[in-house]
Enzyme design. Structure first.
Site: not given
Ligand code: HPA
Ligand code: MG
Length: 217
Positions: A133-134, A137, A186, A199
């Site tokens: 996962e990226d 949050d 963010f 991206r």
């Molecule tokens: N950036 C991009 N996508 C996200 C973020 C963020 O800070 N938090 C949750 N999804």
């Molecule tokens: Mg996203």
């Protein structure tokens, strides 16, 4: 496992001026600071790859890449796992790959619902699953995903998240492997988007007011 072992980006870390690193011209006015340069992302991923192979004891891994934001982390992590595997005299971990698509964000806010697209065709039964996962949050997306994955009866589920936002967790959820713990801002870049933009930016950056306005929907 290696949860405690991540790089902490503190709240008072200013970041690097975008002018001192290379960012695309089309985003020059939309970013505040670079908080994690691409090179450091790569260095951190190399260590996570090593930790994952060591913790796998030669058992096969089924990597589950969370699209779209996780695609770069997944690709670079699996490349580096392959390198570790090649250098391993014994105990290398074979890797299979699955993709899942999830959508939960509109503008910079979580929509509160999580849609898992095409989850039913996932081949994870009796597998050692590694979710890639990226960012984590609120933790809600991951909790929901883990519930769904568990219902397919995997042998084990581990989670690798490149980023973990500090102070926003509603669930206290912590991944097994974490690249960086970051302030509650963010961020975009390295496949993380704001309404599908950014991206195509290699560093992880904080977006500015101009960027938020320009690309809002
Ligand atoms: N950036 C991009 N996508 C996200 C973020 C963020 O800070 N938090 C949750 N999804
Ligand atoms: Mg996203």
């Amino acid at each position: 496992m290696s949860t405690a072992n991540f790089i902490k980006i503190s709240d008072d870390f200013e970041g690097y001026d975008t002018a001192s690193l290379s960012v695309p011209y089309h985003y020059e006015n939309d970013l505040d600071k670079v908080i994690i340069p691409y090179g450091l992302i790569q260095d951190r991923i190399e260590k996570i790859a090593k930790d994952i192979v060591l913790d796998s004891f030669g058992e096969p891994i089924t990597a589950v890449c969370i699209l779209k934001g996780g695609y770069k982390f997944c690709s670079d992590l699996l490349d580096k796992i392959n390198v570790v595997n090649r250098l391993q005299a014994k105990g290398s971990a074979p890797v299979k790959l699955e993709f899942v698509r999830i959508k939960s964000y509109v503008n910079e806010k979580s929509s509160g619902t999580v849609e898992i697209i095409d989850g039913a065709s996932l081949d994870v039964k009796d597998k050692n699953v590694l979710v890639i996962e990226d960012i984590i949050d609120t933790g809600r997306t991951m909790k929901k995903l883990l519930n769904t994955l568990t219902s397919y009866n995997p042998k084990q589920v581990r989670v690798a998240s490149l980023l973990l936002k500090r102070g926003t967790s509603l669930t206290g959820y912590k991944p097994d492997y974490c690249g960086f713990e970051i302030p509650d801002k963010f961020v975009v870049g390295y496949a993380l988007d704001y309404n599908e933009y950014f991206r195509d930016l290699n560093h992880i950056c904080v977006i500015n007011e101009n960027g938020i306005k320009k690309y809002s929907v």
